[in-house]
Design an enzyme around this catalytic site. Sequence first.
Site, mmCIF file in Angstrom:
data_model
loop_
_atom_site.group_PDB
_atom_site.id
_atom_site.type_symbol
_atom_site.label_atom_id
_atom_site.label_comp_id
_atom_site.label_asym_id
_atom_site.label_seq_id
_atom_site.Cartn_x
_atom_site.Cartn_y
_atom_site.Cartn_z
ATOM 1 C CB SER A 3 51.939 -66.502 -45.148
ATOM 2 O OG SER A 3 52.915 -67.101 -45.964
ATOM 3 C CD GLU A 10 60.327 -69.440 -47.094
ATOM 4 O OE1 GLU A 10 59.480 -69.907 -46.319
ATOM 5 O OE2 GLU A 10 60.144 -68.406 -47.756
ATOM 6 C CD GLU A 18 49.882 -74.294 -57.828
ATOM 7 O OE1 GLU A 18 49.315 -75.388 -57.940
ATOM 8 O OE2 GLU A 18 50.383 -73.897 -56.751
#
Length: 409
Positions: free
Chosen positions: A133, A248, A377
């Site tokens: 990220s 993950e 989402e």
Amino acid sequence: MDFNDTPEEATYRAQVRSWLDKNAVRKADAKDLPLPKTLEEVLKQSKAWQAKKADAGYACITWPKEWGGGGGTTIQNVIYGQEESNYAVPGGIFAIGLGMCIPTVMAWGPEDAKKRYVGPAVRGDEIWCQLFSEPAGGSDVAGLRTRAEKDGDEWVINGQKVWTSGAHYSDFGIVLTRTDPNVPKHKGLTMFYIDMKSPGVEVRPIKQMSGGSDFNEVFFTNVRVKDSQRLGNVGDGWKVALTTLMNERLAVGGSQGNADADDLIELARETEIAGEPAIRNGAVRERIANWYVQAQGLKFTRFRTLTALSRGETPGPESSISKIVAANKMQELGSFGMDLQDMGGVIRDRSVSPAEGAYTEQWIGAAGYRIAGGTDEILRNIVAERVLGMPQDVRVDKDLPFNQAPRGK
């Protein structure tokens, strides 16, 4: 599918239970055990337990023995996990390394890397983190800007990662970088493994509202890595990353250690509503029944994934279903557990709170699980497109070279 143990599985389960009885304490008997107070104590206890499991063949049961695993079957791994969940043992420190990073190294790394790193990770001697990220990317992993530029037989990495769990105590990590900005964002990526103590790597812990500092910012300033530390081909980083991401989502979706429906039943028996045990209240029973059904659905969905793993397949997009349900259930159940305890529910002090702060900590931490491994989402899009076969979401930058994609000012 028959979920009863075969005679061989029953023998293995008895063997596992006997070993755990000799080497660990059941949760029912562990309430008075002192909790580790510092990160150093947590690491020491976790490493000692991981090494003990490895010596007995119970660490990474399905991995080859020559790499430090147990050389066992998928169902043996399931049986061990079911039995260990009844004991108060350290957990979590190695989840990212053994659940996500090392499987990626095993799938894409050169043989010398597998021989060097898999065994120490299995024994708990070395800890790994996942560096994906970034601040500008949000939920879009492929929107990353950390760049790696070739310099002879080395690569020079510059950029920043964020929300990296465990980076402050990790020895190694896998990092996804952009090596070609002139192609669409998913095609110009390359993954490497790095030493977290390398010159130019700076880790800054992030203070969380829960009081912990499990997440980190990680900065790279002219960090040099050898080309031999590359995982997969140059430009194939997205393909390599999918191995990590699928593992993950399987790991996050199957997270253990949080309060579930069975724990809530016990809490409802011990707390009162209008002068009688809360478990007698129809509304309470209805809520608990709903979470129990969800838990069973998660279990059987996970069995489907385990079936794929037993065939040597990579976990597929169905892992996203488990992750969406599990993270939301964790948050809702934590909130309800707090409500049942009335004013005591908001207290995190384990010496005062009726449930020793477990539901409060779960509610506070649950928001992170709805982000980690892909936001709700993103995962709903994955389920819609790859499981249900619905039309893809509009992606205006899908075919644009990354350096021509529109950006905010």
